[in-house]
Design an enzyme around this catalytic site. Structure first.
Site, PDB file in Angstrom:
ATOM      1  N   PRO A  26      53.314  16.077  25.980  1.00 61.92           N
ATOM      2  CA  PRO A  26      53.860  16.319  27.513  1.00 61.92           C
ATOM      3  C   PRO A  26      52.876  16.020  28.459  1.00 61.92           C
ATOM      4  O   PRO A  26      51.480  15.767  28.225  1.00 61.92           O
ATOM      5  CB  PRO A  26      54.066  17.905  27.286  1.00 61.92           C
ATOM      6  CG  PRO A  26      52.714  18.402  26.614  1.00 61.92           C
ATOM      7  CD  PRO A  26      52.584  17.262  25.439  1.00 61.92           C
ATOM      8  N   CYS A  79      54.380   6.825  22.451  1.00 63.04           N
ATOM      9  CA  CYS A  79      54.821   7.683  23.570  1.00 63.04           C
ATOM     10  C   CYS A  79      54.155   8.075  24.634  1.00 63.04           C
ATOM     11  O   CYS A  79      53.339   7.043  25.311  1.00 63.04           O
ATOM     12  CB  CYS A  79      55.811   8.973  23.112  1.00 63.04           C
ATOM     13  SG  CYS A  79      56.765   9.772  24.062  1.00 63.04           S
ATOM     14  N   SER A 137      60.492  10.490  29.535  1.00 61.86           N
ATOM     15  CA  SER A 137      60.999  10.919  31.064  1.00 61.86           C
ATOM     16  C   SER A 137      60.158   9.780  31.706  1.00 61.86           C
ATOM     17  O   SER A 137      60.545   9.581  32.823  1.00 61.86           O
ATOM     18  CB  SER A 137      60.787  12.030  31.482  1.00 61.86           C
ATOM     19  OG  SER A 137      61.555  12.988  30.825  1.00 61.86           O
ATOM     20  N   LEU A 138      59.053   9.422  31.216  1.00 57.81           N
ATOM     21  CA  LEU A 138      58.260   8.258  32.172  1.00 57.81           C
ATOM     22  C   LEU A 138      58.407   6.776  31.504  1.00 57.81           C
ATOM     23  O   LEU A 138      58.752   6.760  30.268  1.00 57.81           O
ATOM     24  CB  LEU A 138      56.843   8.695  32.276  1.00 57.81           C
ATOM     25  CG  LEU A 138      56.459  10.373  32.644  1.00 57.81           C
ATOM     26  CD1 LEU A 138      55.269  10.792  32.744  1.00 57.81           C
ATOM     27  CD2 LEU A 138      57.077  10.350  33.859  1.00 57.81           C
ATOM     28  N   HIS A 168      59.715   6.950  19.261  1.00 53.56           N
ATOM     29  CA  HIS A 168      58.745   8.005  18.202  1.00 53.56           C
ATOM     30  C   HIS A 168      59.173   7.277  16.830  1.00 53.56           C
ATOM     31  O   HIS A 168      60.180   7.402  16.256  1.00 53.56           O
ATOM     32  CB  HIS A 168      59.363   9.263  18.290  1.00 53.56           C
ATOM     33  CG  HIS A 168      58.932  10.127  19.355  1.00 53.56           C
ATOM     34  ND1 HIS A 168      58.008  11.235  19.158  1.00 53.56           N
ATOM     35  CD2 HIS A 168      58.746  10.235  20.816  1.00 53.56           C
ATOM     36  CE1 HIS A 168      57.582  11.750  20.440  1.00 53.56           C
ATOM     37  NE2 HIS A 168      58.239  10.937  21.293  1.00 53.56           N
ATOM     38  N   GLU A 188      58.204   8.355  13.990  1.00 50.36           N
ATOM     39  CA  GLU A 188      58.312   9.476  13.071  1.00 50.36           C
ATOM     40  C   GLU A 188      59.729  10.000  12.930  1.00 50.36           C
ATOM     41  O   GLU A 188      59.933  10.774  11.768  1.00 50.36           O
ATOM     42  CB  GLU A 188      57.298  10.762  13.174  1.00 50.36           C
ATOM     43  CG  GLU A 188      57.578  11.603  14.384  1.00 50.36           C
ATOM     44  CD  GLU A 188      57.610  11.162  15.477  1.00 50.36           C
ATOM     45  OE1 GLU A 188      58.019  12.122  16.494  1.00 50.36           O
ATOM     46  OE2 GLU A 188      57.263   9.833  16.135  1.00 50.36           O
TER      47      GLU A 188
END
Length: 700
Positions: free
Chosen positions: A166, A193, A253-254, A308, A310
């Site tokens: 996050p 990410c 979100s970014l 992602h 994974e």
């Protein structure tokens, strides 16, 4: 939020048995303490089979985790839902591939699924990667010093993975990762990410809000740099330009944005975009809403992916991507002795990467215990095994009793049996499907042996473990937590079960006891519970798991501990059930489970083998003779109807205005990249006057 989700263990009422092997949930570094579903007990139908996790060790070098479905779904169906769990056990991989001899480090930014990435790397490499908390130190040199100080490890690091997480890439928690990028220009680095955004920010790009937050969705991306060594060359070809298309799962979100425009055409930034999102309209030419989904440095072996790998929705390309990164690490490892540097990204040999995923399927045992069998049980002078508990199970031959009647007759405070003890605590657990179909069980019982855990969020004088034994003795250990307690009590499992029966015409107290292997008893007994602990772990147990991970990863505990929980309710509480009534809703049959502790602490309070068998027989005979009493032609168990003139009004604890404000705050957290999923709930509260102090009456 995602930083907290990784630390949560189990947040629901649960039944935890210490007496038989179960499938267990996994937490890093040899910690096993919660069951999700008994692996060896076959459900009545495949449609009722839930997923479960199986944990075990990998040559004592570190733990592995396998998500193993009892009923295998179609990968496409799961991919559409965006579920994120390791897909490795969904396919039977029989072909062997050699694991790579690499020393990798994963810098953990406290993402919920960091250890899914760790597990995949463990399947590729001989040695599980080291995991180090992003906030453990603030610089790479400090990390190397800590690594040497804590375990004397001075091995060369062959590759670095910057985990998801996050927050924003310029947050303080990302300082170590920035330092790792700066101090390791020749070491392969993969950012996932948030790690992708850290690479972009370090090399001069900016990180801004994406056009739309995307979380848990499988999208197609277009590979724009076919020479990027980490992206799969097996992507689907489509479009007018025969573009390489890859399906991936996005949680972000970014986005990373170059100074000139979103496509990264800037001579001042030494990183190159290698993949972009495909807009909803499917146009490859419109760059307005395209998001850079992968990047690489123009010369250093540094790579980032916004998606992602994974996630099950990113397969098989996600695992292939990690495998390609590990192969890059191997090639750079081979070059170091020759040149001393490894700035030769274009010379990387990808010939030994297998196009299809042919890694070994992990062969997990049917059940799991922390110690090998030879350590499970002590032996007496005759070399016969002394198991920690003796478990006796009896099937009641005939009775018309229902769970509520058993509670009233045997366990309620007014009964003449064990329930009349004011120090005994009673429980009644129904499986969620008990009233929807007939494939569930109900567990009823009571116990004077209980343990309460008051966590870090409670008053200081109450914190720690409080335990009451059957003889009334009490102890308080302020430094012990509930997970350590459960680990200690669940480290051994029983290998046998004793089935108890007797002839109908036998008026003596003798019983026939059939001892069988636990595995054999599955066909005889339609449930897996063998006595043990029944209770709950509250949300605030997360403080324990946060502390545990902080210790394992050299991270920092949060200074602020939430104090929002009810000060009068324990963080966790469990009863030890040595006498249990179990009702099978499918057959409407009852079973009695008695447990004898072979290594008791303090006075057994009459719970030895003879008294347990006597309880089983007397209780079974009473149940068989039961005749339901009626009051004015109505069942006594349904006789209380409450006050017909009263009404119960439930009121939410958040007003509509406050709820809407909190809802907007949740959206803002998601837009800022601080979380990908939040649960906003209202508690419904009501004042209810029960006819007495008995909780059963309130339930009725």
């Amino acid at each position: 939020d995602s930083s907290v989700t990784a630390k949560l263990l189990f947040h629901a009422c649960l039944v935890l048995s210490v007496l038989t092997k179960h499938t267990l949930a996994w937490v890093p570094q040899k910690t096993v303490f919660s069951l999700l579903y008994p692996a060896r007990h076959s459900p009545r139908s495949q449609k009722d089979s839930p997923f479960y996790l199986q944990a075990y060790h990998n040559n004592d070098e570190g733990p592995m985790i396998v998500a193993k479905p009892a009923q295998l779904p179609q990968i496409d169906d799961v991919a559409k839902s965006g579920n994120r769990f390791d897909h490795s056990s969904m396919e039977d991989k029989s072909a062997s591939t050699e694991k790579l001899d690499l020393n990798l480090i994963v810098i953990d930014h406290y993402d919920s699924f960091t250890y899914n990435v760790v597990d995949m790397l463990g399947q590729i490499c001989q040695h599980p990667p080291e995991v180090f908390a992003a906030d453990g130190v603030s610089s790479w040199s400090e990390y190397l010093e800590e690594r040497q100080r804590s375990n004397g490890d001075n091995r060369t690091i062959d590759g670095i993975l910057l985990s998801p997480g996050p927050g924003h890439p310029l947050d303080d928690v990302c300082q170590l990762s920035h330092s790792a990028v700066r101090d390791n220009p020749d070491t392969p680095i993969l950012g996932v990410c948030l790690g992708h955004q850290i690479l972009g920010s370090f090399y001069g790009a900016t990180c801004t809000a994406a056009p739309t937050p995307v979380h848990g969705q499988v999208h197609s991306i277009r590979i724009t740099d076919r020479h990027c060594p980490v992206l799969s060359v097996n992507a689907t070809r489509s479009g007018t330009n025969n573009d390489a298309i890859l399906n991936v799962t996005r949680y972000h979100s970014l986005q990373v944005v170059w100074p000139d425009n979103a496509t990264g055409k800037s001579p001042s930034v030494p990183i190159i975009p290698t993949a972009v999102s495909i807009p909803d309209n499917g146009s490859y030419d419109n760059e307005t809403n395209q998001v850079v989904m992968a990047l690489r440095h123009e010369s250093n072996p540094h790579y980032g992916v916004q998606f992602h790998p994974e996630s099950i929705g990113s397969q098989p390309g996600g695992f292939d991507l990690l495998k390609r990164f590990c192969t890059i690490c191997m090639d750079h490892k081979a070059l170091k002795p020759l040149t001393g540097t490894a700035k030769t990204a274009k010379a990387i040999n990808l010939g030994n990467i297998v196009a299809n995923d042919n890694r070994n399927h992990i062969q997990s045992p049917q059940s799991f215990s922390i110690h090998p069998k030879s350590d499970l049980n002590a032996t007496n002078g005759n070399d016969s095994v002394i198991e920690p508990y003796s478990v006796y199970i009896h099937k009641v031959k005939s009775t018309r009793m229902k769970p509520e009647q058993v509670m009233n007759q045997f366990l309620a405070s007014t009964s003449a049996e064990q329930g009349n003890d004011e120090h005994a605590y009673r429980f009644w657990l129904d499986e969620a499907t008990a009233n929807e179909n007939k494939t569930a069980t109900s567990l009823l019982g009571c116990s004077k042996r209980r343990v309460e855990y008051w966590g870090l969020e409670k008053e200081a004088s109450l914190q720690g473990l409080h335990e009451w034994q059957a003889d009334g003795s009490y102890s308080h250990e302020s430094e012990t937590d509930i997970l350590a307690y459960l680990r200690q009590h669940h480290k051994t499992t029983n290998q046998h079960v004793h089935l108890v029966s007797w002839d109908e015409g036998n008026t003596t107290d003798t019983c026939e006891i059939l001892t069988m292997d636990e595995q054999e008893s599955i066909d005889k007994v339609p449930f897996s519970f063998r006595g043990g602990h029944v209770g709950y772990l509250g949300y605030e147990v997360r403080h324990v798991t946060e502390r545990f991970l902080a210790e394992q990863e050299h991270g920092r505990m949060k200074e602020h501990v939430s104090r929002e929980s009810d000060p009068k309710i324990p963080t966790a509480a469990f009863l030890f059930c040595d006498r249990t009534f179990i009702y099978d809703h499918a057959t409407q049959e009852w079973y009695l489970v008695g447990v004898v502790d072979n290594h008791p602490v303090g006075d057994t309070n009459g719970k030895d083998e003879a008294s347990t068998l006597s309880w089983i027989r007397s209780t079974s005979e009473r149940m068989a003779k039961y005749e339901e009493a009626t009051v004015n032609g109505q069942s006594s168990s349904d006789s209380w109807e409450g006050n017909p003139g009263s009404s119960i009004a439930f009121v939410p604890n958040r007003s509509r205005k406050r709820y809407n404000q909190n809802f907007e705050q949740c959206l803002e957290h998601i837009r800022n990249g601080e979380s990908y999923e939040l649960c906003l709930t209202n508690q419904l509260e009501a004042n209810v006057k029960a006819p007495g102090s008995n909780p059963l009456e309130l339930y009725q």
